[in-house]
Design a protein around this motif. Sequence first.
Motif, PDB file in Angstrom:
ATOM      1  N   THR A  60       9.317  -4.758 -13.137  1.00  0.00           N
ATOM      2  CA  THR A  60       7.909  -4.981 -12.831  1.00  0.00           C
ATOM      3  C   THR A  60       7.718  -6.328 -12.139  1.00  0.00           C
ATOM      4  OG1 THR A  60       7.325  -3.704 -14.798  1.00  0.00           O
ATOM      5  CG2 THR A  60       5.596  -5.060 -13.828  1.00  0.00           C
ATOM      6  N   LEU A  61       8.385  -7.367 -12.646  1.00  0.00           N
ATOM      7  CA  LEU A  61       8.289  -8.685 -12.012  1.00  0.00           C
ATOM      8  C   LEU A  61       8.897  -8.682 -10.615  1.00  0.00           C
ATOM      9  CD1 LEU A  61       9.081 -11.045 -15.022  1.00  0.00           C
ATOM     10  CD2 LEU A  61       6.882 -10.720 -13.876  1.00  0.00           C
ATOM     11  N   MET A  62       9.986  -7.921 -10.413  1.00  0.00           N
ATOM     12  CA  MET A  62      10.595  -7.840  -9.089  1.00  0.00           C
ATOM     13  C   MET A  62       9.635  -7.187  -8.093  1.00  0.00           C
ATOM     14  SD  MET A  62      14.522  -6.786  -9.652  1.00  0.00           S
ATOM     15  CE  MET A  62      15.489  -7.508 -10.945  1.00  0.00           C
ATOM     16  N   LEU A  63       8.992  -6.112  -8.508  1.00  0.00           N
ATOM     17  CA  LEU A  63       8.034  -5.454  -7.609  1.00  0.00           C
ATOM     18  C   LEU A  63       6.847  -6.365  -7.311  1.00  0.00           C
ATOM     19  CD1 LEU A  63       8.043  -1.792  -8.960  1.00  0.00           C
ATOM     20  CD2 LEU A  63       8.951  -2.634  -6.796  1.00  0.00           C
ATOM     21  N   ALA A  64       6.383  -7.109  -8.321  1.00  0.00           N
ATOM     22  CA  ALA A  64       5.290  -8.051  -8.093  1.00  0.00           C
ATOM     23  C   ALA A  64       5.727  -9.147  -7.127  1.00  0.00           C
ATOM     24  CB  ALA A  64       4.842  -8.655  -9.424  1.00  0.00           C
ATOM     25  N   GLY A  65       6.952  -9.625  -7.253  1.00  0.00           N
ATOM     26  CA  GLY A  65       7.470 -10.651  -6.344  1.00  0.00           C
ATOM     27  C   GLY A  65       7.540 -10.152  -4.917  1.00  0.00           C
ATOM     28  N   ILE A  66       7.977  -8.915  -4.740  1.00  0.00           N
ATOM     29  CA  ILE A  66       8.032  -8.342  -3.387  1.00  0.00           C
ATOM     30  C   ILE A  66       6.626  -8.229  -2.819  1.00  0.00           C
ATOM     31  CG2 ILE A  66       8.559  -6.225  -2.101  1.00  0.00           C
ATOM     32  CD1 ILE A  66      10.996  -5.892  -3.950  1.00  0.00           C
ATOM     33  N   GLY A  67       5.661  -7.823  -3.655  1.00  0.00           N
ATOM     34  CA  GLY A  67       4.273  -7.728  -3.200  1.00  0.00           C
ATOM     35  C   GLY A  67       3.712  -9.077  -2.800  1.00  0.00           C
ATOM     36  N   ILE A  68       4.030 -10.116  -3.557  1.00  0.00           N
ATOM     37  CA  ILE A  68       3.544 -11.468  -3.234  1.00  0.00           C
ATOM     38  C   ILE A  68       4.178 -11.972  -1.941  1.00  0.00           C
ATOM     39  CG2 ILE A  68       3.570 -13.876  -4.016  1.00  0.00           C
ATOM     40  CD1 ILE A  68       3.183 -12.801  -6.859  1.00  0.00           C
ATOM     41  N   ILE A  69       5.462 -11.689  -1.742  1.00  0.00           N
ATOM     42  CA  ILE A  69       6.124 -12.104  -0.491  1.00  0.00           C
ATOM     43  C   ILE A  69       5.468 -11.409   0.704  1.00  0.00           C
ATOM     44  CG2 ILE A  69       8.287 -11.959   0.813  1.00  0.00           C
ATOM     45  CD1 ILE A  69       9.742 -12.309  -1.906  1.00  0.00           C
ATOM     46  N   LEU A  70       5.219 -10.111   0.579  1.00  0.00           N
ATOM     47  CA  LEU A  70       4.562  -9.387   1.680  1.00  0.00           C
ATOM     48  C   LEU A  70       3.142  -9.902   1.914  1.00  0.00           C
ATOM     49  CD1 LEU A  70       5.797  -5.746   0.983  1.00  0.00           C
ATOM     50  CD2 LEU A  70       6.539  -7.313   2.774  1.00  0.00           C
ATOM     51  N   ALA A  71       2.437 -10.254   0.828  1.00  0.00           N
ATOM     52  CA  ALA A  71       1.093 -10.812   0.977  1.00  0.00           C
ATOM     53  C   ALA A  71       1.147 -12.148   1.711  1.00  0.00           C
ATOM     54  CB  ALA A  71       0.444 -10.976  -0.398  1.00  0.00           C
ATOM     55  N   GLY A  72       2.157 -12.959   1.437  1.00  0.00           N
ATOM     56  CA  GLY A  72       2.305 -14.235   2.139  1.00  0.00           C
ATOM     57  C   GLY A  72       2.534 -14.046   3.622  1.00  0.00           C
ATOM     58  N   PHE A  73       3.357 -13.068   3.987  1.00  0.00           N
ATOM     59  CA  PHE A  73       3.564 -12.809   5.415  1.00  0.00           C
ATOM     60  C   PHE A  73       2.287 -12.268   6.061  1.00  0.00           C
ATOM     61  CE2 PHE A  73       8.180 -12.779   4.370  1.00  0.00           C
ATOM     62  CZ  PHE A  73       8.564 -13.730   5.298  1.00  0.00           C
ATOM     63  N   PHE A  74       1.547 -11.466   5.316  1.00  0.00           N
ATOM     64  CA  PHE A  74       0.282 -10.961   5.846  1.00  0.00           C
ATOM     65  C   PHE A  74      -0.706 -12.107   6.060  1.00  0.00           C
ATOM     66  CE2 PHE A  74      -3.979  -9.125   5.198  1.00  0.00           C
ATOM     67  CZ  PHE A  74      -3.996  -8.259   6.285  1.00  0.00           C
ATOM     68  N   ILE A  75      -0.765 -13.043   5.126  1.00  0.00           N
ATOM     69  CA  ILE A  75      -1.641 -14.215   5.271  1.00  0.00           C
ATOM     70  C   ILE A  75      -1.240 -15.021   6.505  1.00  0.00           C
ATOM     71  CG2 ILE A  75      -2.214 -16.447   4.231  1.00  0.00           C
ATOM     72  CD1 ILE A  75      -2.122 -15.032   1.505  1.00  0.00           C
ATOM     73  N   MET A  76       0.062 -15.168   6.742  1.00  0.00           N
ATOM     74  CA  MET A  76       0.505 -15.911   7.928  1.00  0.00           C
ATOM     75  C   MET A  76       0.099 -15.190   9.212  1.00  0.00           C
ATOM     76  SD  MET A  76       4.207 -17.600   7.120  1.00  0.00           S
ATOM     77  CE  MET A  76       4.973 -16.413   6.055  1.00  0.00           C
ATOM     78  N   SER A  77       0.039 -13.871   9.161  1.00  0.00           N
ATOM     79  CA  SER A  77      -0.330 -13.134  10.375  1.00  0.00           C
ATOM     80  C   SER A  77      -1.828 -13.204  10.654  1.00  0.00           C
ATOM     81  CB  SER A  77       0.113 -11.681  10.257  1.00  0.00           C
ATOM     82  OG  SER A  77      -0.704 -11.005   9.322  1.00  0.00           O
ATOM     83  N   LEU A  78      -2.643 -13.582   9.671  1.00  0.00           N
ATOM     84  CA  LEU A  78      -4.096 -13.668   9.853  1.00  0.00           C
ATOM     85  C   LEU A  78      -4.533 -14.926  10.591  1.00  0.00           C
ATOM     86  CD1 LEU A  78      -5.401 -12.438   6.384  1.00  0.00           C
ATOM     87  CD2 LEU A  78      -5.341 -11.184   8.539  1.00  0.00           C
TER      88      LEU A  78
END
Length: 114
Positions: A60-78
Amino acid sequence: MAKDKQVVAPTLTRDEPAKKVTATTTVYPKTVPTRSSVADPIRRDTASSSALPFGRQNYTLMLAGIGIILAGFFIMSLDKEEFGFGFLGLTLGPIVVMGGFVLEFFAILARPKA
């Protein structure tokens, strides 16, 4: 005068292995010693080897970490600045991505609950 008998050693070929046979000994095939499963430290219980290496909380923590990493890249693209040189691309996005990687390391190193 008695003639001495000359013993000629047989020539060996590749197909014929050397055989050591004398009148008093019998050659048996070489046996390989075996270990018992109790003394072998590498062999583990079959039930524990089929279990998953991490617990439910770790995955569960691994999936949350992957989601946070993807959210960070999405924030950088904004970021609307040229070449992403604004606050979102240079500060907030990388901090969120690093937080995701920290969570991933924690998820891998955390002990699974029994």
